[in-house]
Design a protein around this motif. Structure first.
Motif, mmCIF file in Angstrom:
data_model
loop_
_atom_site.group_PDB
_atom_site.id
_atom_site.type_symbol
_atom_site.label_atom_id
_atom_site.label_comp_id
_atom_site.label_asym_id
_atom_site.label_seq_id
_atom_site.Cartn_x
_atom_site.Cartn_y
_atom_site.Cartn_z
ATOM 1 N N PRO A 21 0.816 -1.218 0.000
ATOM 2 C CA PRO A 21 0.000 0.000 0.000
ATOM 3 C C PRO A 21 0.848 1.266 0.000
ATOM 4 N N PRO A 22 0.330 2.353 -0.601
ATOM 5 C CA PRO A 22 0.970 3.662 -0.444
ATOM 6 C C PRO A 22 0.617 4.226 0.939
ATOM 7 N N ASP A 23 1.182 5.351 1.261
ATOM 8 C CA ASP A 23 0.830 5.989 2.529
ATOM 9 C C ASP A 23 -0.551 6.639 2.463
ATOM 10 N N VAL A 24 -0.840 7.244 1.308
ATOM 11 C CA VAL A 24 -2.150 7.856 1.079
ATOM 12 C C VAL A 24 -2.666 7.362 -0.257
ATOM 13 N N LEU A 25 -3.906 6.894 -0.277
ATOM 14 C CA LEU A 25 -4.549 6.473 -1.520
ATOM 15 C C LEU A 25 -5.676 7.448 -1.835
ATOM 16 N N PHE A 26 -5.707 7.910 -3.088
ATOM 17 C CA PHE A 26 -6.785 8.780 -3.556
ATOM 18 C C PHE A 26 -7.494 8.107 -4.720
ATOM 19 N N VAL A 27 -8.802 7.913 -4.565
ATOM 20 C CA VAL A 27 -9.633 7.338 -5.626
ATOM 21 C C VAL A 27 -10.636 8.412 -6.046
ATOM 22 N N PRO A 28 -10.442 9.037 -7.205
ATOM 23 C CA PRO A 28 -11.320 10.145 -7.594
ATOM 24 C C PRO A 28 -12.672 9.724 -8.141
ATOM 25 N N ALA A 29 -12.822 8.461 -8.532
ATOM 26 C CA ALA A 29 -14.081 8.000 -9.104
ATOM 27 C C ALA A 29 -14.821 7.105 -8.105
ATOM 28 N N GLN A 30 -15.773 6.354 -8.611
ATOM 29 C CA GLN A 30 -16.658 5.587 -7.747
ATOM 30 C C GLN A 30 -15.983 4.343 -7.176
ATOM 31 N N GLY A 31 -16.174 4.082 -5.876
ATOM 32 C CA GLY A 31 -15.731 2.837 -5.270
ATOM 33 C C GLY A 31 -14.368 2.922 -4.623
ATOM 34 N N THR A 48 -6.932 7.025 3.354
ATOM 35 C CA THR A 48 -7.665 6.770 2.112
ATOM 36 C C THR A 48 -8.636 7.920 1.897
ATOM 37 N N VAL A 49 -8.560 8.523 0.731
ATOM 38 C CA VAL A 49 -9.422 9.651 0.385
ATOM 39 C C VAL A 49 -10.148 9.312 -0.912
ATOM 40 N N THR A 50 -11.444 9.591 -0.962
ATOM 41 C CA THR A 50 -12.203 9.353 -2.190
ATOM 42 C C THR A 50 -13.217 10.458 -2.384
ATOM 43 N N THR A 51 -13.706 10.578 -3.608
ATOM 44 C CA THR A 51 -14.675 11.620 -3.943
ATOM 45 C C THR A 51 -16.055 10.997 -4.112
ATOM 46 N N VAL A 52 -17.009 11.507 -3.361
ATOM 47 C CA VAL A 52 -18.415 11.144 -3.528
ATOM 48 C C VAL A 52 -19.070 12.310 -4.264
ATOM 49 N N HIS A 53 -19.444 12.075 -5.503
ATOM 50 C CA HIS A 53 -19.923 13.167 -6.341
ATOM 51 C C HIS A 53 -21.366 13.549 -6.056
#
Length: 374
Positions: free
Chosen positions: A84-94, A107-112
């Protein structure tokens, strides 16, 4: 520190809203200086095509081949569990099945948006189940949530009882291709796609949520009022979604059928040129999380007719002619005003060009980059 970013959506050849969001963010991130010892790793199921795959110093690509469904959840999930990376960014769904966990991991993600919860009838049952499961995983596993408008921040907090202080708003922006065009530029693309000089444009997936059926009904009434020989066309750009068959069937059966055009997909330069040449851009959505096409219309100097819903008012301010998404007769009147009221079009153009200056991908990237480093 290693910042990992899911680049799979940004690398898709045919991009719509979420894919362009991911692409523009990553391209802006490339201009940011990295801290001492910091690296950025892009994850994708295959090699990244140029220029997207052209990376600055300190950046790398991790290609994770996968020939089955579920690349993000399963293949990325295994990678996150083993390396794993230290910070994971998922800009899309899931999110991956095993997002980074433990001390120093985030872990950071975008809920549109949460449209499927507010208006469930606008989605098929399978899509609702997939969206529900993905949103639930994201909100449970993410250490921070990003969203695209204050409206969506309030919606997420209310619907999911999620702490509002863990949701960061990062408003979106128009793509660089969207700008006022010369007549010669517009005419070249009009000729390519056989579009006349007078047309209303609508860009977005053809589906119940985008509400194009109301727009088509209104356009047909508009045409009947104007009589034989009226030159106006309605150009609908976007792939088919849930409800597309209803829109197409209705459009094929009305007297104005010959003036209604469907184009499945346009490259950004073609979409931008047709946007700039339109009499007005029409945005009849029943629900949006933000509404990038509103900004694209304003940046193009194109009058905007938009659904009177909170996120579009948040995006466009006083630079649009607002119409209830439920009132077909009001849409007829709006089309007529846009077609005949030259001072109105000029005012909307000037207000839009001024309003859109508040938004840029540089600002969006600044807010997002900061949220990833908190």
């Amino acid at each position: 520190m290693i910042l990992g970013i899911d680049a799979s959506s940004a690398a898709k050849p045919n991009k719509t809203g979420v894919e362009w969001y991911a692409y523009n963010l990553i391209q802006q991130f490339k201009t940011r200086p990295l801290a001492q010892g910091e690296r950025v790793r892009l994850y994708a199921p295959g090699p990244l095509p140029p220029p997207f795959g052209d990376l600055p110093a300190g950046w790398e690509t991790s290609v994770l081949p996968w020939n089955l469904p579920g690349w993000l959840r399963l293949r990325m999930g295994w990678e996150m569990k083993t390396n794993p990376p230290d910070v994971l960014f998922v800009p899309a769904q899931g999110l991956p099945a095993f997002p980074p966990r433990g001390p120093g991991k985030a872990t950071v993600t975008t809920v549109h948006d949460v449209a499927f919860r507010r208006l469930p009838g606008l989605y098929d049952a399978g899509s609702r189940r997939c969206l529900a499961a993905a949103k639930a995983r994201a909100l449970k596993a993410a250490t921070r949530i990003l969203t695209v408008s204050e409206f969506s921040r309030q919606e997420i907090a209310q619907v999911y009882k999620y702490p509002a202080d863990r949701i960061t708003v990062t408003p979106l922006a128009p793509g660089a291709a969207y700008r006022p065009h010369t007549a010669e530029e517009v005419n070249a693309f009009r000729a390519r796609y056989r579009v006349g000089a007078h047309y209303f444009l609508c860009i977005g997936r053809l589906e119940h949520r985008k509400n194009q059926l109301t727009l088509v009904r209104a356009f047909d009434q508009f045409k009947q009022r104007r009589g034989v020989g009226d030159p106006f066309e309605l150009v609908l750009v976007g792939p088919d979604g849930f409800g597309a068959s209803d829109v197409r069937a209705y459009a094929a059966a009305v007297p104005s059928a010959g003036s209604i055009r469907f184009i499945p997909y346009l490259e950004s330069d073609a979409a931008a040129a047709l946007m700039a040449g339109a009499t007005a851009f029409t945005f009849p959505s029943a629900y949006e999380g933000f509404g990038i096409p509103a900004l694209e219309a304003m940046a193009s100097g194109t009058p905007l007719i938009a659904s009177d819903i909170p996120p579009l008012r948040e995006a466009a301010g006083d630079a649009a002619l607002y119409v209830s998404p439920k009132e077909m007769d009001a849409w007829v009147e709006a089309l007529q005003r846009a077609a005949t009221d030259v001072p109105l079009r000029a005012a909307l153009r000037e207000k839009g060009l001024a309003r859109v200056k508040q938004f840029s991908w540089e600002k969006t990237a600044d807010l997002t980059w900061h949220a990833l480093h908190v």
